[in-house]
Design a protein around this motif. Structure first.
Motif, short mmCIF file in Angstrom:
data_model
loop_
_atom_site.label_atom_id
_atom_site.label_comp_id
_atom_site.label_asym_id
_atom_site.label_seq_id
_atom_site.Cartn_x
_atom_site.Cartn_y
_atom_site.Cartn_z
N UNK A 155 34.61 24.38 35.82
CA UNK A 155 34.54 23.43 37.21
C UNK A 155 35.10 24.24 38.41
N UNK A 156 35.95 25.50 38.05
CA UNK A 156 36.60 26.23 39.25
C UNK A 156 35.41 26.89 39.93
N UNK A 157 35.65 27.05 41.36
CA UNK A 157 34.67 27.74 42.27
C UNK A 157 35.32 28.80 42.92
N UNK A 158 36.53 29.23 42.58
CA UNK A 158 37.13 30.35 43.16
C UNK A 158 36.45 31.68 42.64
N UNK A 159 35.79 32.61 43.29
CA UNK A 159 35.34 33.73 42.86
C UNK A 159 36.17 34.64 42.32
N UNK A 160 37.63 34.69 42.62
CA UNK A 160 38.45 35.49 42.26
C UNK A 160 38.67 35.15 40.50
N UNK A 161 38.57 33.85 40.20
CA UNK A 161 38.80 33.32 38.94
C UNK A 161 37.40 33.42 38.06
N UNK A 162 36.42 33.21 38.81
CA UNK A 162 34.96 33.14 38.15
C UNK A 162 34.55 34.65 37.51
N UNK A 163 35.21 35.60 38.55
CA UNK A 163 34.43 36.93 38.22
C UNK A 163 35.52 37.96 38.20
N UNK A 164 35.37 39.15 37.36
CA UNK A 164 36.05 40.23 37.61
C UNK A 164 35.67 41.09 38.68
N UNK A 165 36.70 41.69 39.54
CA UNK A 165 36.22 42.56 40.55
C UNK A 165 35.50 41.83 41.56
N UNK A 166 35.57 40.57 41.75
CA UNK A 166 34.89 40.02 42.88
C UNK A 166 35.01 40.67 44.29
N UNK A 167 36.30 41.05 44.67
CA UNK A 167 36.46 41.70 45.84
C UNK A 167 37.08 43.19 45.21
N UNK A 168 36.54 44.09 46.33
CA UNK A 168 36.94 45.36 46.09
C UNK A 168 37.91 45.84 47.08
N UNK A 169 39.26 46.33 46.84
CA UNK A 169 40.17 46.54 47.72
C UNK A 169 40.42 48.08 47.91
N UNK A 170 41.00 48.53 48.98
CA UNK A 170 41.45 49.81 48.90
C UNK A 170 42.18 50.50 47.83
N UNK A 171 42.78 49.70 47.13
CA UNK A 171 43.77 49.99 45.96
C UNK A 171 42.84 50.49 44.77
N UNK A 172 41.54 50.31 44.65
CA UNK A 172 40.67 50.79 43.88
C UNK A 172 40.39 52.36 43.97
N UNK A 173 40.84 52.70 45.26
CA UNK A 173 40.56 54.18 45.32
C UNK A 173 41.41 55.13 44.69
#
Length: 340
Positions: A155-173
């Motif tokens: 039932x959650x709709x938060x992409x950060x919970x639904x998916x892994x790596x939904x947002x790619x941040x500069x920390x991934x460099x």
């Protein structure tokens, strides 16, 4: 008396409809019988640096006793000539995100990198026969793949919970040291702000790329500029003329200036508490009751600097490097005989 005359000469007048005494006159031959020749001992005596605020990202300091041309030289050098490290080449192996390759490369190039540029040499990018080495090129890598999170709450709709790596941040460099770079950069090379959002992904989308970073200056591209802003203003001056202002007149006088500029003492008299907070709006000159009671101005040789860093290096490092660069320019100029 001489001191008062000198102070008036060194002050820019702010009037209701004009600015007066804008040109500096401290040079030989302007005043009969006075020697205004530049003197190193006199300069050392009058020159001061006062730091009022210093953090890793911003600083505020005063340069007192120098000419506007020198002050502006520091400002321009900080913006355009202090070298920093930035992403110049992006080699994309895979990009199935909704961001086009060229847009993604541009976003990556604008991410400030925290690294000491003194260990690197200039890369001759205009020479096609030059190969990158560990002395002039830094290699970074970015790899991110979005997948569904099987343990997400129903039932959650938060992409950060639904998916892994939904947002790619500069920390991934990630920094990939070449040659002796692990020794030169023991703390690694990272984004100045790890929370910069690079892209948003959904299951099945992936980014895999390699970046080459080189030295550059803001004069070539804004991504190399180490400052978000570097500016200065002249110190405001406020002189109350005539008898003290009291009562309602003092309160009205205080309201004509920003908070903290004018205060009321225990006798109910208005006085100048902190002129540097004034924005020189000239509001006080609009009211007839203050005509001839106040004199506004700016100190011509007192510069209030504000430097905001992108995070690539601290503001004090940026200023020190600007001083070193100006010194180097002067040394080069001294090698030439200007009389020829």
């Amino acid at each position: 008396m001489v001191h008062n005359i000198s102070a008036q000469r060194n002050r820019v007048g702010i009037e209701h409809d004009r600015v007066t005494n804008v040109s500096s006159t401290d040079f030989p031959g302007y005043y009969p019988g006075e020697d205004q020749a530049w003197n190193i001992d006199k300069f050392k005596k009058n020159f001061k640096i006062q730091i009022s605020n210093l953090t890793d990202l911003s600083s505020s300091f005063d340069l007192i006793g120098i000419d506007a041309s020198i002050s502006n030289a520091f400002r321009r050098i900080m913006i355009a000539e202090v070298p920093t490290l930035a992403i110049e080449y992006v080699y994309i192996e895979n990009n199935t995100s909704i961001i086009q390759d060229e847009v993604l490369a541009h976003r990556l190039g604008l991410i400030p990198l925290k690294a000491n540029p003194d260990y690197l040499r200039w890369f001759k990018k205009d020479d096609p026969d030059i190969e990158p080495t560990d002395y002039d090129t830094v290699v970074l890598h970015l790899s991110a793949k979005c997948t569904a999170n099987p343990s997400s709450t129903p039932g959650t709709t938060d992409p950060k919970v639904l998916y892994n790596n939904a947002n790619v941040y500069a920390s991934a460099i990630k920094f990939e040291p070449q040659g002796r770079q692990a020794e030169w950069f023991p703390d690694g090379i990272t984004a100045a702000n790890p929370d910069i959002l690079i892209a948003k992904l959904r299951p099945g989308q992936e980014i895999d790329l390699t970046m080459h970073c080189i030295l550059g200056i803001g004069q070539d591209h804004a991504k190399f500029s180490p400052v978000a802003t570097a500016s200065y203003r002249l110190l405001p001056t406020i002189d109350i003329i005539g008898p003290p202002m009291t009562g309602q007149l003092a309160q009205k006088f205080k309201s004509c200036f920003p908070e903290g500029v004018i205060a009321i003492n225990s006798k109910g008299e208005a006085y100048v508490k902190d002129a540097r907070k004034d924005t020189v709006s000239r509001e006080v000159l609009r009211h007839s009751e203050f005509e001839g009671r106040v004199k506004l101005g700016r100190q011509r040789d007192h510069f209030i600097f504000n430097v905001e860093s992108t995070g690539a290096m601290t503001p004090d490092e940026i200023f020190i490097k600007s001083v070193q660069l100006l010194k180097r320019k002067c040394q080069i100029l001294r090698k030439f005989d200007l009389r020829t």
